[in-house]
Design a protein around this motif. Sequence first.
Motif, PDB file in Angstrom:
ATOM      1  N   PRO A   1       0.804  -1.224   0.000  1.00  0.00           N
ATOM      2  CA  PRO A   1       0.000   0.000   0.000  1.00  0.00           C
ATOM      3  C   PRO A   1       0.836   1.273   0.000  1.00  0.00           C
ATOM      4  CG  PRO A   1      -0.837  -1.579   1.621  1.00  0.00           C
ATOM      5  CD  PRO A   1       0.486  -2.102   1.142  1.00  0.00           C
ATOM      6  N   VAL A   2       1.976   1.250   0.679  1.00  0.00           N
ATOM      7  CA  VAL A   2       2.763   2.472   0.857  1.00  0.00           C
ATOM      8  C   VAL A   2       4.241   2.187   0.652  1.00  0.00           C
ATOM      9  CG1 VAL A   2       2.875   2.076   3.352  1.00  0.00           C
ATOM     10  CG2 VAL A   2       3.294   4.364   2.478  1.00  0.00           C
TER      11      VAL A   2
ATOM     12  N   ALA B   1       7.709  17.011  -8.540  1.00  0.00           N
ATOM     13  CA  ALA B   1       8.346  17.369  -9.805  1.00  0.00           C
ATOM     14  C   ALA B   1       8.524  16.169 -10.715  1.00  0.00           C
ATOM     15  CB  ALA B   1       9.702  18.028  -9.543  1.00  0.00           C
ATOM     16  N   ARG B   2       8.487  14.976 -10.146  1.00  0.00           N
ATOM     17  CA  ARG B   2       8.628  13.748 -10.932  1.00  0.00           C
ATOM     18  C   ARG B   2       7.309  13.013 -11.110  1.00  0.00           C
ATOM     19  NH1 ARG B   2      12.739  15.863  -9.689  1.00  0.00           N
ATOM     20  NH2 ARG B   2      14.756  15.524 -10.702  1.00  0.00           N
ATOM     21  N   GLY B   3       6.234  13.741 -10.965  1.00  0.00           N
ATOM     22  CA  GLY B   3       4.937  13.221 -11.367  1.00  0.00           C
ATOM     23  C   GLY B   3       4.104  12.561 -10.297  1.00  0.00           C
ATOM     24  N   VAL B   4       4.555  12.594  -9.044  1.00  0.00           N
ATOM     25  CA  VAL B   4       3.759  12.008  -7.973  1.00  0.00           C
ATOM     26  C   VAL B   4       2.774  13.056  -7.470  1.00  0.00           C
ATOM     27  CG1 VAL B   4       3.781  10.928  -5.693  1.00  0.00           C
ATOM     28  CG2 VAL B   4       5.638  10.470  -7.311  1.00  0.00           C
ATOM     29  N   ASP B   5       1.508  12.704  -7.445  1.00  0.00           N
ATOM     30  CA  ASP B   5       0.478  13.620  -6.966  1.00  0.00           C
ATOM     31  C   ASP B   5       0.752  13.987  -5.501  1.00  0.00           C
ATOM     32  OD1 ASP B   5      -1.966  14.760  -5.976  1.00  0.00           O
ATOM     33  OD2 ASP B   5      -3.028  13.820  -7.649  1.00  0.00           O
ATOM     34  N   ARG B   6       0.749  15.278  -5.215  1.00  0.00           N
ATOM     35  CA  ARG B   6       1.052  15.731  -3.856  1.00  0.00           C
ATOM     36  C   ARG B   6       0.087  15.126  -2.833  1.00  0.00           C
ATOM     37  NH1 ARG B   6       4.171  20.036  -1.984  1.00  0.00           N
ATOM     38  NH2 ARG B   6       4.483  20.738  -4.145  1.00  0.00           N
ATOM     39  N   SER B   7      -1.143  14.838  -3.265  1.00  0.00           N
ATOM     40  CA  SER B   7      -2.137  14.287  -2.340  1.00  0.00           C
ATOM     41  C   SER B   7      -1.799  12.869  -1.901  1.00  0.00           C
ATOM     42  CB  SER B   7      -3.526  14.299  -2.987  1.00  0.00           C
ATOM     43  OG  SER B   7      -3.585  13.384  -4.076  1.00  0.00           O
ATOM     44  N   LEU B   8      -0.854  12.216  -2.592  1.00  0.00           N
ATOM     45  CA  LEU B   8      -0.462  10.851  -2.241  1.00  0.00           C
ATOM     46  C   LEU B   8       0.719  10.812  -1.278  1.00  0.00           C
ATOM     47  CD1 LEU B   8      -0.644   9.127  -5.758  1.00  0.00           C
ATOM     48  CD2 LEU B   8      -2.458   9.361  -4.035  1.00  0.00           C
ATOM     49  N   ILE B   9       1.260  11.977  -0.939  1.00  0.00           N
ATOM     50  CA  ILE B   9       2.480  12.048  -0.134  1.00  0.00           C
ATOM     51  C   ILE B   9       2.138  12.486   1.288  1.00  0.00           C
ATOM     52  CG2 ILE B   9       4.777  13.062   0.065  1.00  0.00           C
ATOM     53  CD1 ILE B   9       4.555  13.728  -2.967  1.00  0.00           C
TER      54      ILE B   9
ATOM     55  N   ARG C   1       9.155   5.940  -9.043  1.00  0.00           N
ATOM     56  CA  ARG C   1       8.968   4.854 -10.006  1.00  0.00           C
ATOM     57  C   ARG C   1       7.970   3.815  -9.484  1.00  0.00           C
ATOM     58  NH1 ARG C   1      13.678   0.612 -12.191  1.00  0.00           N
ATOM     59  NH2 ARG C   1      12.207  -0.943 -13.015  1.00  0.00           N
ATOM     60  N   LEU C   2       8.073   3.471  -8.226  1.00  0.00           N
ATOM     61  CA  LEU C   2       7.171   2.474  -7.659  1.00  0.00           C
ATOM     62  C   LEU C   2       5.723   2.950  -7.690  1.00  0.00           C
ATOM     63  CD1 LEU C   2       9.366   1.365  -4.621  1.00  0.00           C
ATOM     64  CD2 LEU C   2       8.917   0.044  -6.700  1.00  0.00           C
ATOM     65  N   VAL C   3       5.517   4.243  -7.477  1.00  0.00           N
ATOM     66  CA  VAL C   3       4.160   4.789  -7.562  1.00  0.00           C
ATOM     67  C   VAL C   3       3.683   4.776  -9.004  1.00  0.00           C
ATOM     68  CG1 VAL C   3       2.735   6.849  -7.213  1.00  0.00           C
ATOM     69  CG2 VAL C   3       4.397   6.170  -5.473  1.00  0.00           C
ATOM     70  N   ARG C   4       4.526   5.218  -9.926  1.00  0.00           N
ATOM     71  CA  ARG C   4       4.131   5.255 -11.339  1.00  0.00           C
ATOM     72  C   ARG C   4       3.779   3.863 -11.855  1.00  0.00           C
ATOM     73  NH1 ARG C   4       8.691   8.672 -11.866  1.00  0.00           N
ATOM     74  NH2 ARG C   4       9.839   6.950 -12.821  1.00  0.00           N
ATOM     75  N   GLU C   5       4.506   2.855 -11.391  1.00  0.00           N
ATOM     76  CA  GLU C   5       4.275   1.484 -11.858  1.00  0.00           C
ATOM     77  C   GLU C   5       3.163   0.784 -11.092  1.00  0.00           C
ATOM     78  OE1 GLU C   5       8.072  -0.459 -11.694  1.00  0.00           O
ATOM     79  OE2 GLU C   5       8.854   0.648 -13.432  1.00  0.00           O
ATOM     80  N   GLY C   6       2.516   1.475 -10.174  1.00  0.00           N
ATOM     81  CA  GLY C   6       1.394   0.907  -9.452  1.00  0.00           C
ATOM     82  C   GLY C   6       1.779  -0.067  -8.352  1.00  0.00           C
ATOM     83  N   LYS C   7       3.041  -0.052  -7.942  1.00  0.00           N
ATOM     84  CA  LYS C   7       3.468  -0.968  -6.879  1.00  0.00           C
ATOM     85  C   LYS C   7       3.234  -0.394  -5.482  1.00  0.00           C
ATOM     86  CE  LYS C   7       6.677  -3.583  -9.697  1.00  0.00           C
ATOM     87  NZ  LYS C   7       8.049  -4.137  -9.847  1.00  0.00           N
ATOM     88  N   ALA C   8       2.921   0.895  -5.416  1.00  0.00           N
ATOM     89  CA  ALA C   8       2.561   1.538  -4.152  1.00  0.00           C
ATOM     90  C   ALA C   8       1.560   2.637  -4.469  1.00  0.00           C
ATOM     91  CB  ALA C   8       3.774   2.112  -3.448  1.00  0.00           C
ATOM     92  N   ARG C   9       0.623   2.858  -3.539  1.00  0.00           N
ATOM     93  CA  ARG C   9      -0.429   3.844  -3.768  1.00  0.00           C
ATOM     94  C   ARG C   9      -0.221   5.126  -2.975  1.00  0.00           C
ATOM     95  NH1 ARG C   9      -5.310   2.006  -1.879  1.00  0.00           N
ATOM     96  NH2 ARG C   9      -4.435   0.215  -0.780  1.00  0.00           N
ATOM     97  N   ALA C  10       0.714   5.104  -2.043  1.00  0.00           N
ATOM     98  CA  ALA C  10       1.005   6.288  -1.243  1.00  0.00           C
ATOM     99  C   ALA C  10       2.479   6.285  -0.877  1.00  0.00           C
ATOM    100  CB  ALA C  10       0.142   6.301   0.020  1.00  0.00           C
TER     101      ALA C  10
ATOM    102  N   VAL D   1       1.082   1.879   9.708  1.00  0.00           N
ATOM    103  CA  VAL D   1       1.554   1.089   8.570  1.00  0.00           C
ATOM    104  C   VAL D   1       1.713  -0.368   8.997  1.00  0.00           C
ATOM    105  CG1 VAL D   1       3.420   0.753   6.909  1.00  0.00           C
ATOM    106  CG2 VAL D   1       2.706   3.071   7.540  1.00  0.00           C
ATOM    107  N   ARG D   2       1.164  -1.267   8.202  1.00  0.00           N
ATOM    108  CA  ARG D   2       1.282  -2.702   8.476  1.00  0.00           C
ATOM    109  C   ARG D   2       2.024  -3.449   7.369  1.00  0.00           C
ATOM    110  NH1 ARG D   2       0.962  -1.048  12.543  1.00  0.00           N
ATOM    111  NH2 ARG D   2      -0.687  -1.123  14.102  1.00  0.00           N
TER     112      ARG D   2
END
Length: 215
Positions: free
Chosen positions: A45-46, A105-113, A72-81, A135-136
């Motif tokens: 998840p994170v 700046a590298r494309g991660v939505d600020r709302s996911l951080i 990269r992990l977020v862009r590839e869908g391996k983590a959502r936050a 976090v689990r």
Amino acid sequence: MRRRLVRVAASGVALLAVVVLGSMAWIGVASAGHVHEPGDAPEAPVVIVLGAKVADGKPMSFLAGRLDVGARLVREGKARAVLVSGDANGTSGNEIAAMTDYLVARGVDRSLIVGDDYGLDTYDTCARAAQTFGVRKALIVSQGNHVSRAVALCRHAGIDADGVKGDCDCRTITVARNTAREWLARPKAVADMLSNRPPKVGSPPDDALERVLAD
């Protein structure tokens, strides 16, 4: 007297070697099978990105390499936050602000951080990720031997953690310095796990990550 001093010094060196090698073995066993290249990383998840020095408000080479992999992990869908964890009042600057801006700046939505201002060391990052942010299961990004220590500490904290190796366009002297630092950090990590100390800064539960993952 001279021979006695030599024997004492030799005994001290031998003891230090046992402590360092023993802690390295402990970390190796605890992280075995849970360290991956970015392309082979499992899903979680994170993704937790560990802080490091910044300069003029921007990540230096070690931190930039971690953040590149986190993005990269977020862009590839391996983590959502993303949980960026470091020292918001560090001597080199606000690590959390620099990490957040770099990811955006590298494309991660600020709302996911989500930022943890008090990840003052790796043990605290893992303990606070579990205790404060709930976090689990997570991926955690760092370079070289450090990622193994991070995995061991997070798994000790109760997180089903897998490590992902960060990139580093670093000078040889930087790599050597951080490798030496890692050798010294491992005995402390084992001592922290044995003592199960609380993080240096405690905080009430924060549901920021839960809210991001619920969207």
